[in-house]
Scaffold this active site. Structure first.
Site, PDB file in Angstrom:
ATOM      1  N   CYS A  26       1.055  -0.954   0.069  1.00 39.40           N
ATOM      2  CA  CYS A  26       0.144  -0.473  -0.004  1.00 39.40           C
ATOM      3  C   CYS A  26       1.123   1.024  -0.021  1.00 39.40           C
ATOM      4  O   CYS A  26       1.198   1.593   0.707  1.00 39.40           O
ATOM      5  CB  CYS A  26      -0.540   0.127   1.162  1.00 39.40           C
ATOM      6  SG  CYS A  26      -1.692   1.945   1.543  1.00 39.40           S
ATOM      7  N   CYS A  29       0.053   3.701   2.368  1.00 43.91           N
ATOM      8  CA  CYS A  29       0.935   3.355   4.034  1.00 43.91           C
ATOM      9  C   CYS A  29       2.528   3.703   3.786  1.00 43.91           C
ATOM     10  O   CYS A  29       2.829   4.000   5.285  1.00 43.91           O
ATOM     11  CB  CYS A  29       0.477   1.626   4.100  1.00 43.91           C
ATOM     12  SG  CYS A  29      -1.011   1.540   3.922  1.00 43.91           S
TER      13      CYS A  29
END
Length: 107
Positions: A26, A29
Site C-alpha cells: 500500500c 501506508c
C-alpha cells in the site's frame, strides 16, 4: 503487533493507542510510516502501534478494516475514532485531539 498481543498492547494500555492498519503493498501506508514514527518519538501521551493486515487478517476482519491505511484510536479499551486514508500530520493530530476531547471526563 499481533492478534496475540493486541489485548495487552491496545485494549489494556494505560494511555490512548493509535493503531495503524497497513500493508506492505500500500503506497499511502508507506507514505504515512515516517510521519507515524516521528509522532511516536515525540508524543508520550499517545502510543502508536502497527498491524500488518496481511499477517493479521483476523484483527483486520474483527475491526472491519476495508481500506488502507486505517487508523483506529482506542482509549481505555474502547475504539473512539476510525480514520481511513493517508492524511497530513496536522490533520491527523487534529482529528486525534478532537476524538480524545470528546471522551467523558474522568475516563
Amino acid at each position: 503487533m499481533t492478534t496475540d498481543t493486541f489485548t495487552a498492547e491496545v485494549l489494556e494500555a494505560d494511555k490512548p493507542v493509535l493503531v495503524d492498519f497497513w500493508a506492505t503493498w500500500c503506497p499511502p501506508c508507506r507514505a504515512m510510516s515516517p510521519l507515524l514514527a516521528d509522532m511516536a518519538a515525540e508524543r508520550d501521551d499517545l502510543k502508536i502501534v502497527s498491524v500488518d493486515v496481511d499477517n493479521e487478517q483476523e484483527l483486520a476482519v474483527k475491526y472491519g478494516v476495508l481500506g488502507m491505511p486505517t487508523f483506529m484510536l482506542f482509549d481505555n479499551g474502547t475504539q473512539i475514532a476510525n480514520l481511513v486514508g493517508a492524511r497530513p500530520r496536522k490533520r491527523l493530530e487534529s482529528e486525534l485531539r478532537e476524538a480524545l476531547e470528546q471522551q467523558p471526563a474522568g475516563r
